[in-house]
Write an enzyme that holds these catalytic residues in place. Sequence first.
Site, PDB file in Angstrom:
ATOM      1  N   SER A 118       0.829  -1.213   0.000  1.00 49.56           N
ATOM      2  CA  SER A 118       0.000   0.000   0.000  1.00 49.56           C
ATOM      3  C   SER A 118       0.859   1.256   0.000  1.00 49.56           C
ATOM      4  O   SER A 118       2.000   1.249   0.491  1.00 49.56           O
ATOM      5  CB  SER A 118      -0.853  -0.035   1.265  1.00 49.56           C
ATOM      6  OG  SER A 118      -1.412   1.216   1.522  1.00 49.56           O
ATOM      7  N   TYR A 149      -1.353  -0.288  10.011  1.00 49.22           N
ATOM      8  CA  TYR A 149      -1.686  -0.925   8.722  1.00 49.22           C
ATOM      9  C   TYR A 149      -0.506  -0.777   7.761  1.00 49.22           C
ATOM     10  O   TYR A 149      -0.113  -1.735   7.093  1.00 49.22           O
ATOM     11  CB  TYR A 149      -2.953  -0.266   8.158  1.00 49.22           C
ATOM     12  CG  TYR A 149      -3.298  -0.675   6.746  1.00 49.22           C
ATOM     13  CD1 TYR A 149      -3.907  -1.902   6.484  1.00 49.22           C
ATOM     14  CD2 TYR A 149      -3.016   0.177   5.678  1.00 49.22           C
ATOM     15  CE1 TYR A 149      -4.225  -2.260   5.180  1.00 49.22           C
ATOM     16  CE2 TYR A 149      -3.329  -0.188   4.379  1.00 49.22           C
ATOM     17  CZ  TYR A 149      -3.927  -1.402   4.134  1.00 49.22           C
ATOM     18  OH  TYR A 149      -4.233  -1.764   2.839  1.00 49.22           O
ATOM     19  N   GLN A 218      -6.339  18.490   2.168  1.00 49.30           N
ATOM     20  CA  GLN A 218      -5.454  17.318   2.107  1.00 49.30           C
ATOM     21  C   GLN A 218      -5.605  16.683   0.716  1.00 49.30           C
ATOM     22  O   GLN A 218      -6.689  16.709   0.139  1.00 49.30           O
ATOM     23  CB  GLN A 218      -5.752  16.317   3.238  1.00 49.30           C
ATOM     24  CG  GLN A 218      -7.122  15.660   3.250  1.00 49.30           C
ATOM     25  CD  GLN A 218      -8.212  16.491   3.931  1.00 49.30           C
ATOM     26  OE1 GLN A 218      -8.192  17.705   3.920  1.00 49.30           O
ATOM     27  NE2 GLN A 218      -9.196  15.813   4.508  1.00 49.30           N
TER      28      GLN A 218
HETATM   29  P1  NAD Z   1     -11.654  -5.753   1.100  1.00 52.43           P
HETATM   30  O1  NAD Z   1     -11.813  -5.567   2.575  1.00 52.43           O
HETATM   31  O2  NAD Z   1     -12.830  -5.420   0.247  1.00 52.43           O
HETATM   32  O3  NAD Z   1     -11.181  -7.237   0.782  1.00 52.43           O
HETATM   33  C1  NAD Z   1     -10.432  -8.007   1.682  1.00 52.43           C
HETATM   34  C2  NAD Z   1     -11.098  -9.350   1.809  1.00 52.43           C
HETATM   35  O4  NAD Z   1     -10.293 -10.171   2.670  1.00 52.43           O
HETATM   36  C3  NAD Z   1     -12.498  -9.260   2.470  1.00 52.43           C
HETATM   37  O5  NAD Z   1     -13.477  -9.826   1.628  1.00 52.43           O
HETATM   38  C4  NAD Z   1     -12.338 -10.034   3.756  1.00 52.43           C
HETATM   39  O6  NAD Z   1     -13.501 -10.773   4.131  1.00 52.43           O
HETATM   40  C5  NAD Z   1     -11.172 -10.971   3.414  1.00 52.43           C
HETATM   41  N1  NAD Z   1     -10.519 -11.442   4.636  1.00 52.43           N
HETATM   42  C6  NAD Z   1     -10.031 -10.690   5.646  1.00 52.43           C
HETATM   43  N2  NAD Z   1      -9.566 -11.481   6.619  1.00 52.43           N
HETATM   44  C7  NAD Z   1      -9.763 -12.762   6.207  1.00 52.43           C
HETATM   45  C8  NAD Z   1      -9.495 -14.026   6.788  1.00 52.43           C
HETATM   46  N3  NAD Z   1      -8.947 -14.121   8.006  1.00 52.43           N
HETATM   47  N4  NAD Z   1      -9.815 -15.140   6.098  1.00 52.43           N
HETATM   48  C9  NAD Z   1     -10.393 -15.060   4.861  1.00 52.43           C
HETATM   49  N5  NAD Z   1     -10.673 -13.883   4.263  1.00 52.43           N
HETATM   50  C10 NAD Z   1     -10.361 -12.747   4.937  1.00 52.43           C
HETATM   51  O7  NAD Z   1     -10.370  -4.880   0.676  1.00 52.43           O
HETATM   52  P2  NAD Z   1      -9.846  -4.477  -0.781  1.00 52.43           P
HETATM   53  O8  NAD Z   1      -9.998  -3.022  -0.904  1.00 52.43           O
HETATM   54  O9  NAD Z   1     -10.421  -5.375  -1.811  1.00 52.43           O
HETATM   55  O10 NAD Z   1      -8.280  -4.776  -0.610  1.00 52.43           O
HETATM   56  C11 NAD Z   1      -7.691  -5.992  -1.057  1.00 52.43           C
HETATM   57  C12 NAD Z   1      -6.225  -5.987  -0.655  1.00 52.43           C
HETATM   58  O11 NAD Z   1      -5.549  -4.861  -1.248  1.00 52.43           O
HETATM   59  C13 NAD Z   1      -5.983  -5.886   0.845  1.00 52.43           C
HETATM   60  O12 NAD Z   1      -4.873  -6.660   1.200  1.00 52.43           O
HETATM   61  C14 NAD Z   1      -5.662  -4.422   1.043  1.00 52.43           C
HETATM   62  O13 NAD Z   1      -4.887  -4.203   2.186  1.00 52.43           O
HETATM   63  C15 NAD Z   1      -4.894  -4.116  -0.236  1.00 52.43           C
HETATM   64  N6  NAD Z   1      -4.928  -2.692  -0.578  1.00 52.43           N
HETATM   65  C16 NAD Z   1      -6.093  -2.120  -0.949  1.00 52.43           C
HETATM   66  C17 NAD Z   1      -6.119  -0.760  -1.241  1.00 52.43           C
HETATM   67  C18 NAD Z   1      -7.397  -0.070  -1.648  1.00 52.43           C
HETATM   68  O14 NAD Z   1      -7.347   1.131  -1.918  1.00 52.43           O
HETATM   69  N7  NAD Z   1      -8.532  -0.748  -1.712  1.00 52.43           N
HETATM   70  C19 NAD Z   1      -4.944   0.000  -1.141  1.00 52.43           C
HETATM   71  C20 NAD Z   1      -3.763  -0.633  -0.761  1.00 52.43           C
HETATM   72  C21 NAD Z   1      -3.755  -1.990  -0.497  1.00 52.43           C
END
Ligand code: NAD
Length: 322
Positions: A118, A149, A218
């Site tokens: 991220s 995070y 911001q």
């Molecule tokens: P999201 O919360 O929509 O998706 C994450 C999924 O992981 C969820 O469906 C959740 O149920 C699942 N999950 C969490 N813990 C779990 C567990 N213990 N067992 C099984 N499933 C589990 O988030 P997103 O926006 O789709 O992000 C996806 C990835 O990308 C994440 O790792 C996030 O940190 C990373 N990320 C996202 C962004 C963004 O802007 N959306 C930015 C930087 C990094």
Amino acid sequence: MKTALVCGAGGFIGGHLVARLKQDGFRVRGVDRKPHEFIASAADEFVLGDLRDAGFCNEAIDRRFDEVYQLAAEMGGAEFIYSGAHDADIMRSSMQIDLNVLEGCRRHGIKRVFFPSSACVYPTRNQLDAQNPNCAEDSVYPAAPDSEYGWTKLFGERLYLSYARDGTIEPRIARYHNIFGPQGAWRGGREKAPAALCRKIAEASNGGTIEIWGDGQQSRSFLFVSEAVEGTLRLMRSDVSSPVNIGSEELVTIDQLADLIASIAGKSLSRTYVAGPVGVRGRNSDNRLIRRTLGWSPSMHLRDGLERTYAWIASMVRQARQ
Ligand code: NAD
């Protein structure tokens, strides 16, 4: 037929990634602790369970896959990340999930594994000026992320790169910058700024007032989800083994973001500025490395992505009112 495993397939980016992999002809196994909230998953198989549990993770990764995408994490917008209340969960989950997934890959000789890091890894000291933030990939050390995070993502990068150094996997690591689009969290505390503002503007009547956290000055950049997926697949199939930004370089203030959404909605609204979790003062993707290494970078205008996102969130707001 090529095979892919998508962990976090019930989430926002995971849902879009599964759909794209299916379009590209993959056989896809999705894994999540919950079904997708907004769509029927396009995955061939969808395995429900908690990836923190090593026993369950062994069942989910019971064979070799050509590509593994490890998106599962405790994730949310500023309210979720900066309150402190979720820090232990965020850290514990990502450590447990990533170790379980990596060991599963080791057991089955899986090489190509994607880890979404991220923009939150970048040091706070380089993001104090809203109009001139520095998020070049090599500016990340000495480390000083703005949240736990961010630390989990930085530790995650190092963990995946360690497993590469001993020959276990070939990780591909993206530093995503604020991905947005339809079929993501839009209420409930985990939504990010574009979704939260779309919701507030959809709920407001013309001439009404919306709340903005902070002073609205911001800055951030926001990347539409289809471009994040495109960048992810290009990176995954490249020989780029170090972390690379996947984000937009179209820097806007939160006020400008609200202006854009209000104009898409065709509403004229007043604003009140209230105290809230705002994070660093300025953050923008630096796309020099991705252009140099992949010969590609995102090109969609923010307004185009916002039009699609607003239409979806406005329809969710209408449904919720019925
Ligand atoms: P999201 O919360 O929509 O998706 C994450 C999924 O992981 C969820 O469906 C959740 O149920 C699942 N999950 C969490 N813990 C779990 C567990 N213990 N067992 C099984 N499933 C589990 O988030 P997103 O926006 O789709 O992000 C996806 C990835 O990308 C994440 O790792 C996030 O940190 C990373 N990320 C996202 C962004 C963004 O802007 N959306 C930015 C930087 C990094």
